[in-house]
Structures are given as C-alpha cells and as structure tokens.
Scaffold this motif. Structure first.
Motif, PDB file in Angstrom:
ATOM      1  N   ASN A 297       0.839  -1.198   0.000  1.00 25.53           N
ATOM      2  CA  ASN A 297       0.000   0.000   0.000  1.00 25.53           C
ATOM      3  C   ASN A 297       0.875   1.249   0.000  1.00 25.53           C
ATOM      4  OD1 ASN A 297      -2.439  -1.474   0.147  1.00 25.53           O
ATOM      5  ND2 ASN A 297      -2.146  -1.732   2.351  1.00 25.53           N
ATOM      6  N   ALA A 306      -5.447   0.732   7.192  1.00 20.77           N
ATOM      7  CA  ALA A 306      -5.908  -0.214   6.178  1.00 20.77           C
ATOM      8  C   ALA A 306      -5.916  -1.620   6.754  1.00 20.77           C
ATOM      9  CB  ALA A 306      -4.990  -0.138   4.959  1.00 20.77           C
ATOM     10  N   CYS A 309      -6.007  -4.653   3.112  1.00 22.49           N
ATOM     11  CA  CYS A 309      -5.901  -3.957   1.825  1.00 22.49           C
ATOM     12  C   CYS A 309      -4.539  -4.270   1.232  1.00 22.49           C
ATOM     13  CB  CYS A 309      -6.019  -2.435   2.003  1.00 22.49           C
ATOM     14  SG  CYS A 309      -7.665  -1.870   2.458  1.00 22.49           S
ATOM     15  N   THR A 312      -2.798  -0.805  -2.694  1.00 22.55           N
ATOM     16  CA  THR A 312      -3.739   0.311  -2.821  1.00 22.55           C
ATOM     17  C   THR A 312      -3.051   1.636  -2.496  1.00 22.55           C
ATOM     18  OG1 THR A 312      -5.694  -1.045  -2.463  1.00 22.55           O
ATOM     19  CG2 THR A 312      -5.869   1.262  -1.827  1.00 22.55           C
ATOM     20  N   LEU A 327      -9.684  -3.666   0.298  1.00 26.23           N
ATOM     21  CA  LEU A 327      -9.436  -3.142  -1.051  1.00 26.23           C
ATOM     22  C   LEU A 327      -8.167  -3.754  -1.633  1.00 26.23           C
ATOM     23  CD1 LEU A 327     -10.195   0.671  -0.537  1.00 26.23           C
ATOM     24  CD2 LEU A 327     -11.717  -1.080  -1.492  1.00 26.23           C
ATOM     25  N   LYS A 328      -8.240  -4.206  -2.877  1.00 25.75           N
ATOM     26  CA  LYS A 328      -7.071  -4.758  -3.560  1.00 25.75           C
ATOM     27  C   LYS A 328      -6.801  -3.937  -4.817  1.00 25.75           C
ATOM     28  CE  LYS A 328      -7.624  -8.448  -0.852  1.00 25.75           C
ATOM     29  NZ  LYS A 328      -7.116  -8.339   0.493  1.00 25.75           N
TER      30      LYS A 328
END
Lengths: 366, 366
Positions: A297, A306, A309, A312, A327-328
């Motif tokens: 990230n 996060a 994730c 991102t 979230l990917k």
C-alpha cells in the motif's frame, strides 16, 4: 568564454501550461498536476522544477510559459519570478508553439542564448546527476547547431512512454549520441525488445539548444509555426510582444515539439541519463515511485488505517484519516469536494470519468 | 377529565444523551447519531423526534434528557425548548437513572403526569400511526398503575433487536397485551422461530407510564436507583434540583430501564404497532431502510457516480461527489476529516476501528 560568462547566456524555459485530468480529483482544471505538492514536501512539482534549475542559471533567466488561466496560481507559487518572465499563452496549443515563442523571446534578449526546456510536472530524484547532465548538455549545444534531448535509462518495459533509439556516440564521453529514431508508445512486447537491446531510452521531454538553433529548425521543419512567429520579429522583448502574441498565437497549429522538429531534424542528439525520473503521468506512475508498506500500500500525505488492503494507493489531505478494509489494487483519492475510489488497473478510464462528472455535475467538480 | 385536560398532564421525555460510534465517521463523539440529518431532510433525528411529539403534547411539556456535553448542540438544534426543560446528566449512565430522574422531575411539576419516554435516534416513517399508538397507550397507562412498552411488528428475523413476547390481550382492542417475556438479541435461528410464532415483537425502547407508576416500580424493582433519587425529594422542580443531581446522579448504577424494571415488573404491558420503524442502529439498518438503485446501491445526500458497484451505501456531504468502481456491498462514508471504506458485512468491527483511530490519531478524528 569563461564559466561565469557562459552562465549568463543560459536560459531555462519551464513549460507549465498543461491541463490534465488523469490525477482527478487531486488535479483540478484550475489546479493541474504541476501545481500540486504530491509528496507533501511543501513544494509543488512546478516549484521543485524551478528550485532544481537555480544552480544552473540565474532566476532572472528562468522563463515560465503557461496558460493565462494559471497566472494567479503561478504568482502564488513563485512570487519571486519577475512579471516579464511569465509568458502567458492566450490559447491552448501543444509544445511546439510554446517552444518557438520562448526561443524568439529569449533570442531578442540575448542572441547568444542557450535554452534548457523543461516540463514542470515530472519527478526527478537524483538532483545532482540532473545538474551534471544539464551542464554537460549545455556545453554540447553551445558548441554547435545541435538539438539535444535527454533520454532516460529505462528501468522497465513501460508502455506509457515514447522511446528514443540511440545511434553513434559523439565525442568520447559516451553519453551523448546521435538519435537513430524516435518511437511512439510501444506495446509491451515491443517495449521488452527495446529494453533488451540497451539502445532505447525514455523520451523525457527535456531539451537543450541554442535559441538560434531551434528557430533555424522551425524554419526548416515546421515552416507553418515558424512563419506565424517570424511575423513578430521586432516585437519580441518589447512592450509590443504580448499584443503580437495575443493575435498570432491562436493561429499556431497544435503540434508537439517532438513531432514538429525532433523526429525530423538531422541534428538531433540524445544525452542519456539516470535521474530517478518519472513523468508522474498516472496514478500508477505515482504508485510505482512511492514507498510501500509490506502489503504494497502507498500513502500520500494522509493518515491511513488499512485492514486487509493490498496494492492500494491512498491519497488525501494531510489532516484526513482514511479507514479502509478489503481493497485490492485500488486508488482512493480524496480532495475537496470529490472522492475517487477506483481500480488502479482501470485508471485509463479516469479521463472519461472526469468528462462525465463535468457533464453531470458541472465545473465545480473537475 | 376531558381531552384538553388530559393533554395538559401529558409529558414527553426524549432521551438524547447517547453516544455511539457505529456510524463513524458520520457520527462523532461531539455529534452522535441523534444530532445528524441522516436523510437530508433538513432535520436531525432528534429534531424529527421532537416534531413528532408536538401533536401529542405541548412543547413546554417536552423534556430533553441529555449529557451536559451536548448542551450546545441541543441549543442549536432545538432553540425553542425552554432552558428548564433540558435536563443535563452530569455523568454517563444508562437509561434507568435517566428515566428515574425525569419521572421525579415531572412528578414534582404535576402529580397527575403521564409520560411518553422516547429514544431520540430512531426512524419512524408512519407518523399518524405513531400518534394513534401513543394516544391509545397514554389512555391505557393513565387508567391504572401500568408500565407500557411499544412492541413493533417484526418484518424480518433481525438479530440486532431484543424481542418482547406478548401474552393475553387486555380489553377488546387486541393490540395491548400483558408481556409474557423479554428476550435478549436472539441468534438467527431463534429469531426465525420468534417470527413464525407471531407472538414476538421488536423491543422499541419507547415507553409510557404515569410518573407515579414508574417511581413506584423503581422502589420495588430497583431500590438502589430509587434510593439515590428519593433523597432529592423536595429539590425536584426547584432551583436546588441541579445541585442535588450533580452530586447524586454519578452514584447511580449504569443500568438499562429494561433490565432494572421492565423485565422484572408484573404490571408490564406491550402495545403492538407497525410504525415503519428502524432503530438505525447500524449502517446496515440505514442501508435496509433506504431507497435503492437497480444495482442495490444507496446514496445518502451526496452525488454518486458508481460504475460496476453493487449493494453499496454511499454517504457524504451534499456538496461532495463520490466516483467509485467495482465495489460490492461496501460502506463508503465520508465526513469531515475522516473517510471510511468498509465491507457492510463487517460493520460490527467499526466500533473497534473507532477505538483504534482514537488511540492512534487522537480525539479530533472520532
């Protein structure tokens, strides 16, 4: 000519009139990318570009060419630049008219002038290497009728850049060469071949030449643009310059300096360099050149929590916290009245998204 | 007693001191859920609760019980409420001390008083049905020593609510019954059984009783709380009330009215109703009761451009645009200095997230 005298003929043109919607909602139509402080350093990309040239040339020989819409923001970001060093284009054209006008303007001030022409919205991490490259390049173009572009050592088979194929070396230093060819953005397969040969370099959009050399090239390779600006002979460098420009500039074709001159001229050279460079042309480019957490990230300025994730990019203002889970490979970009949550892999659609936002919600949002 | 005289003895207590982090970042510690305008109607849930009672009782008999931390926001949202009708709890306790204090306060003003006690942060869509239910319930409790709760006809086997099992009907109307049992939040299997029997109703947290009835119940079923407030006899309704409360209130146990009284008393009744009700206890509850696009997305106030998003709740301020792609079953909630992007299915973690935000980034963010 000694070093000090040479320096007194060295000019820099920073092109900072570009608009660009690919970094929406960070970049806005009234504040494009070059005016943003992407890395939270306290200086925008334009300011960093300006700062980077100060060891090369005196501030009074740094010329900003921009669109008249950005006058206020330039005054705000670079108040130290003198009024007469800001050239305001009355219409949006591409880089060739910008380069041609700036060369006329500078030639009128100094017939011996050499010019470094730079984009204002790129990232350069290796600053002292940049200085060496520029100084060496200036020496080279000052020594003859030569057009020099900087070619960057590619670090990946990037399909978002144009490539320059080097030809025979000039002199004995080995890093200035004739240009064999310019190529458009290749597909991935082609880019991999380019990389494997070692002959191809990323086209940086940074140029050096004498003012008279580039104007001679316009006369020869882009007579349409040349004719328009040649008509201003006598006005450049005088109070009549802007009167002429406001009338003539809009007639110039919208054409890039690469296409108008560099790809055609026979006196084009490339200086290869490794500058820690990115054109920051896309969210992906920004992602690539940013430090990452173990989950890959990236955090731009803001505070992030996060959970689960990966890959991102989080970009928001420094006082904002973003809490996200699951979230990917996303962009999460929050700025002012707009929030973008989009797959990084689909960022080419952002331009179209911004047009849709404009159409549906109006210009306050773009 | 004629209708007008009855009305003159009817009081309403709106409990609006609750804190709640489940709607972060929309709810904040200084602006919990009851103070938010969730539906963009221009009125907060508290204001809507207040407005909803105006046909039932005169404004001067609507009492707000809240935490002293929320005094300013209550003044801002309900400036028409008289100063003496705002009871400021000096400490955070649960609902039993709140109910007990309010009953003492009101009894001192009117020994004949009946009281409607309401949460301030629920949604009620069927307002005229609400008025009928309240009026009927007041008639019922005014006729005897009775504690009445409103039980809502369940529309799904919800596991987030307590349930009330109805017993024998009282009188002939059929919608007021003895309470057979109160149950805690059931698991899904149990909730389905509850639903199938038709005997179970959601526990709304809305109550009606005479002031003397509820105080009698405190004496009998929660003597600890009763003793603390009985000590203020003579001070309630006088300038000495707050002096007493500031000293005594913090000694009260933190206990809910359900647990302290309703689950124990033998004069507890339930009035069943179908009010288009939600406790809006979670983002999911808000999602469930909001209108949806064909892709099952919900937009709260803000502007949204959603590509390939499904089942996602977008909440932001009205002037904000959210552009999102590829989100399935998410909460996207942006407010002030915080942005939450979280799977709806994991919203039970939000409370913990908020604690983490507080610990890492400080109270400005919660």
């Amino acid at each position: 000519m000694d070093a000090l005298e040479k320096k007194s003929h060295r000019y820099c043109v920073i092109m900072c009139g570009g608009v660009g919607s690919r970094f929406w909602p960070f970049s806005r139509s009234n504040r494009p990318k070059q005016f943003l402080d992407f890395f939270g350093t306290g200086r925008s990309l334009l300011q960093l570009t300006y700062d980077r040239m100060l060891p090369i040339t005196d501030p009074e020989r740094i010329i900003l060419v921009t669109n008249s819409a950005y006058y206020d923001i330039i005054r705000e970001q670079l108040p130290e630049v003198k009024e007469e060093n800001i050239l305001l284009e009355p219409a949006r054209r591409n880089t060739a008219p910008c380069v041609c006008w700036a060369a006329h303007h500078i030639l009128a001030l100094d017939p011996e002038a050499s010019i470094v022409t730079l984009p204002s919205d790129h990232l350069i991490l290796r600053e002292s290497e940049f200085h060496s490259v520029i100084l060496k390049g200036l020496e080279f173009v000052e020594g003859g009728d030569r057009l020099l572009t900087i070619g960057l050592k590619p670090t990946s088979p990037h399909t978002g850049y144009g490539y320059i194929q080097r030809g025979e070396p000039v002199g004995d230093a080995g890093d200035i060469m004739k240009v064999k060819s310019f190529t458009e953005k290749p597909n991935l397969e082609m880019a991999k071949v380019f990389l494997s040969t070692g002959e191809f370099f990323w086209n940086s959009g940074m140029f050096m030449w004498r003012a008279d050399s580039i104007l001679r090239a316009f006369d020869k390779y882009d007579p349409e643009t040349a004719t328009i600006f040649d008509a201003g002979e006598g006005a450049f460098g005088t109070p009549g310059e802007m009167v002429f420009i406001d009338k003539a500039f809009p007639n110039a074709p919208s054409i890039s300096i690469d296409y108008a001159i560099m790809e055609k001229a026979d006196n084009v050279y490339v200086e290869t360099a490794d500058l820690g460079w990115s054109d920051l042309g896309t969210w992906n480019a920004l992602y690539d050149c940013s430090p990452k957490t173990p989950e890959r990230n990236v955090t731009q300025n803001c505070k992030v929590m996060a959970h689960d994730c990966e890959g991102t990019l989080f970009a928001a203002s420094p006082d904002k916290i973003v809490v996200a889970a699951g979230l990917k490979d996303y962009i999460v970009a929050d700025r002012g009245n707009a929030l973008l949550i989009y797959p990084l892999a689909e960022e080419q659609k952002i331009r179209q998204v911004v047009n849709e936002v404009l159409a549906r919600f109006g210009e306050d949002y773009v």
